[in-house]
Write an enzyme that holds these catalytic residues in place. Sequence first.
Site, PDB file in Angstrom:
ATOM      1  CG  ASP A  78      16.121  40.257  -2.289  1.00  0.00           C
ATOM      2  OD1 ASP A  78      15.164  40.538  -1.536  1.00  0.00           O
ATOM      3  OD2 ASP A  78      17.282  40.139  -1.891  1.00  0.00           O
ATOM      4  CG  ASN A 105       3.012  34.591   0.091  1.00  0.00           C
ATOM      5  OD1 ASN A 105       2.266  34.310   1.022  1.00  0.00           O
ATOM      6  ND2 ASN A 105       4.039  33.816  -0.242  1.00  0.00           N
ATOM      7  CE1 TYR A 172       6.432  36.326  10.222  1.00  0.00           C
ATOM      8  CE2 TYR A 172       4.679  36.260  11.867  1.00  0.00           C
ATOM      9  CZ  TYR A 172       5.153  35.973  10.593  1.00  0.00           C
ATOM     10  OH  TYR A 172       4.329  35.343   9.688  1.00  0.00           O
ATOM     11  CE  LYS A 176       4.323  38.521   8.167  1.00  0.00           C
ATOM     12  NZ  LYS A 176       4.331  38.500   6.693  1.00  0.00           N
TER      13      LYS A 176
HETATM   14  P1  NAP Z   1       7.529  30.026   3.539  1.00  0.00           P
HETATM   15  O1  NAP Z   1       7.121  28.612   3.466  1.00  0.00           O
HETATM   16  O2  NAP Z   1       8.804  30.339   4.270  1.00  0.00           O
HETATM   17  O3  NAP Z   1       7.628  30.654   2.058  1.00  0.00           O
HETATM   18  C1  NAP Z   1       8.047  31.988   1.895  1.00  0.00           C
HETATM   19  C2  NAP Z   1       8.772  32.140   0.562  1.00  0.00           C
HETATM   20  O4  NAP Z   1       9.243  33.515   0.471  1.00  0.00           O
HETATM   21  C3  NAP Z   1      10.013  31.254   0.465  1.00  0.00           C
HETATM   22  O5  NAP Z   1      10.068  30.634  -0.800  1.00  0.00           O
HETATM   23  C4  NAP Z   1      11.149  32.246   0.652  1.00  0.00           C
HETATM   24  O6  NAP Z   1      12.363  31.836   0.063  1.00  0.00           O
HETATM   25  C5  NAP Z   1      10.581  33.478  -0.031  1.00  0.00           C
HETATM   26  N1  NAP Z   1      11.322  34.683   0.320  1.00  0.00           N
HETATM   27  C6  NAP Z   1      11.980  34.965   1.483  1.00  0.00           C
HETATM   28  N2  NAP Z   1      12.608  36.129   1.397  1.00  0.00           N
HETATM   29  C7  NAP Z   1      12.355  36.619   0.155  1.00  0.00           C
HETATM   30  C8  NAP Z   1      12.759  37.794  -0.537  1.00  0.00           C
HETATM   31  N3  NAP Z   1      13.572  38.710   0.036  1.00  0.00           N
HETATM   32  N4  NAP Z   1      12.320  37.999  -1.806  1.00  0.00           N
HETATM   33  C9  NAP Z   1      11.520  37.076  -2.409  1.00  0.00           C
HETATM   34  N5  NAP Z   1      11.130  35.933  -1.812  1.00  0.00           N
HETATM   35  C10 NAP Z   1      11.540  35.707  -0.543  1.00  0.00           C
HETATM   36  O7  NAP Z   1       6.379  30.925   4.204  1.00  0.00           O
HETATM   37  P2  NAP Z   1       4.773  30.691   4.282  1.00  0.00           P
HETATM   38  O8  NAP Z   1       4.486  30.007   5.563  1.00  0.00           O
HETATM   39  O9  NAP Z   1       4.259  30.166   3.002  1.00  0.00           O
HETATM   40  O10 NAP Z   1       4.299  32.205   4.504  1.00  0.00           O
HETATM   41  C11 NAP Z   1       3.908  33.057   3.427  1.00  0.00           C
HETATM   42  C12 NAP Z   1       3.533  34.418   4.012  1.00  0.00           C
HETATM   43  O11 NAP Z   1       2.470  34.248   4.964  1.00  0.00           O
HETATM   44  C13 NAP Z   1       4.688  35.072   4.790  1.00  0.00           C
HETATM   45  O12 NAP Z   1       4.654  36.477   4.601  1.00  0.00           O
HETATM   46  C14 NAP Z   1       4.385  34.709   6.220  1.00  0.00           C
HETATM   47  O13 NAP Z   1       4.957  35.625   7.131  1.00  0.00           O
HETATM   48  C15 NAP Z   1       2.867  34.765   6.215  1.00  0.00           C
HETATM   49  N6  NAP Z   1       2.284  33.965   7.298  1.00  0.00           N
HETATM   50  C16 NAP Z   1       2.427  32.612   7.336  1.00  0.00           C
HETATM   51  C17 NAP Z   1       1.865  31.888   8.391  1.00  0.00           C
HETATM   52  C18 NAP Z   1       1.962  30.395   8.486  1.00  0.00           C
HETATM   53  O14 NAP Z   1       1.437  29.832   9.480  1.00  0.00           O
HETATM   54  N7  NAP Z   1       2.588  29.712   7.545  1.00  0.00           N
HETATM   55  C19 NAP Z   1       1.172  32.557   9.412  1.00  0.00           C
HETATM   56  C20 NAP Z   1       1.067  33.949   9.345  1.00  0.00           C
HETATM   57  C21 NAP Z   1       1.612  34.648   8.272  1.00  0.00           C
HETATM   58  P3  NAP Z   1      13.480  31.107   1.000  1.00  0.00           P
HETATM   59  O15 NAP Z   1      12.787  29.923   1.628  1.00  0.00           O
HETATM   60  O16 NAP Z   1      14.562  30.751   0.055  1.00  0.00           O
HETATM   61  O17 NAP Z   1      13.867  32.148   2.024  1.00  0.00           O
END
Ligand code: NAP
Length: 275
Positions: A78, A105, A172, A176
């Site tokens: 975590d 990430n 958020y 960021k």
């Molecule tokens: P995602 O699909 O929600 O995947 C994020 C992963 O991080 C999930 O497996 C989640 O587990 C895990 N996580 C959450 N809290 C955690 C913790 N305390 N310790 C360890 N793992 C944890 O997100 P994503 O869209 O792939 O995004 C990845 C990164 O890119 C994030 O930082 C996000 O803010 C950033 N981002 C994404 C987008 C986009 O459009 N997708 C845009 C801008 C930035 P659970 O699901 O069990 O919580």
Amino acid sequence: MSTSTTSETASTSQRKTALITGAAQGIGRAVALRLARDGCWVGVVDLKSQEGALTELKDEINALSQDGESRAEVIIADVTDVKSVKNMVDTAVRITGKLDIMVSNAGILKPLVPFLEAPLSDWDDVMDVNARGAYYCYRFAGEQMVKQGHGGRIVGASSVMGKKGRDMVATYSASKFAVRGLTQSAADALGKYGITVNAYAPGHIDTPMTHNTVLPSMGFTKPGEVHRTLAPKEGVLGRTGSAEEVAAWVSFIVSDGAGFITGQTVGIDGGMHFD
Ligand code: NAP
């Protein structure tokens, strides 16, 4: 919370060692697969609740191995917990002898609610994972890389919302922006050790996080609608991006060829925001 592996196999290979947090799904999963295909040993890191998905990912990566050599390990951590993050780094070092690449990430996004209506608790929840978690990952990976004395690569997850704030995403966006500041400070501190620190700033990327996002105030009430309807209007390329497109950038920024780039937070957003 402690950190543990589901099984540990000693690796004596000269592969680069990479840790990817939030690797169970979305961008983190794509990055883990990409770095494994690039030849890295990868520690796939996520919460205990994601252990099943991590094990599937580990098996998929190990299936790439031609000679049965273990190329991945599940590490439960975590990122909000300092001991957990320290143990994550120690586990990778115990298995492979080093840490070369840290991809911080993991992140969370709360339901989109107007600034004046958002629960006050969102601040702590979001900053805890997105900012504190990144700080711990950068910090302990940096300490390990400095100790090793042969440089390294640290990569963080900012966002297009880390370049321009908006209603509905105040906490958020703040978290960021924090990742951008952290990336610049860590790059400044670690440059003399040959460690580069950069971050990606995605726009609309199709992942579980964003697929499940709804925006009732704009009429988007069903999962997937934001992607189908809003995302194509927001970037000049007129489409949603894929996790693999973020992973392709990570693959480059951790490569030897990117050794003169540091302190940057780079938009991967289809032209939503021009620096
Ligand atoms: P995602 O699909 O929600 O995947 C994020 C992963 O991080 C999930 O497996 C989640 O587990 C895990 N996580 C959450 N809290 C955690 C913790 N305390 N310790 C360890 N793992 C944890 O997100 P994503 O869209 O792939 O995004 C990845 C990164 O890119 C994030 O930082 C996000 O803010 C950033 N981002 C994404 C987008 C986009 O459009 N997708 C845009 C801008 C930035 P659970 O699901 O069990 O919580």
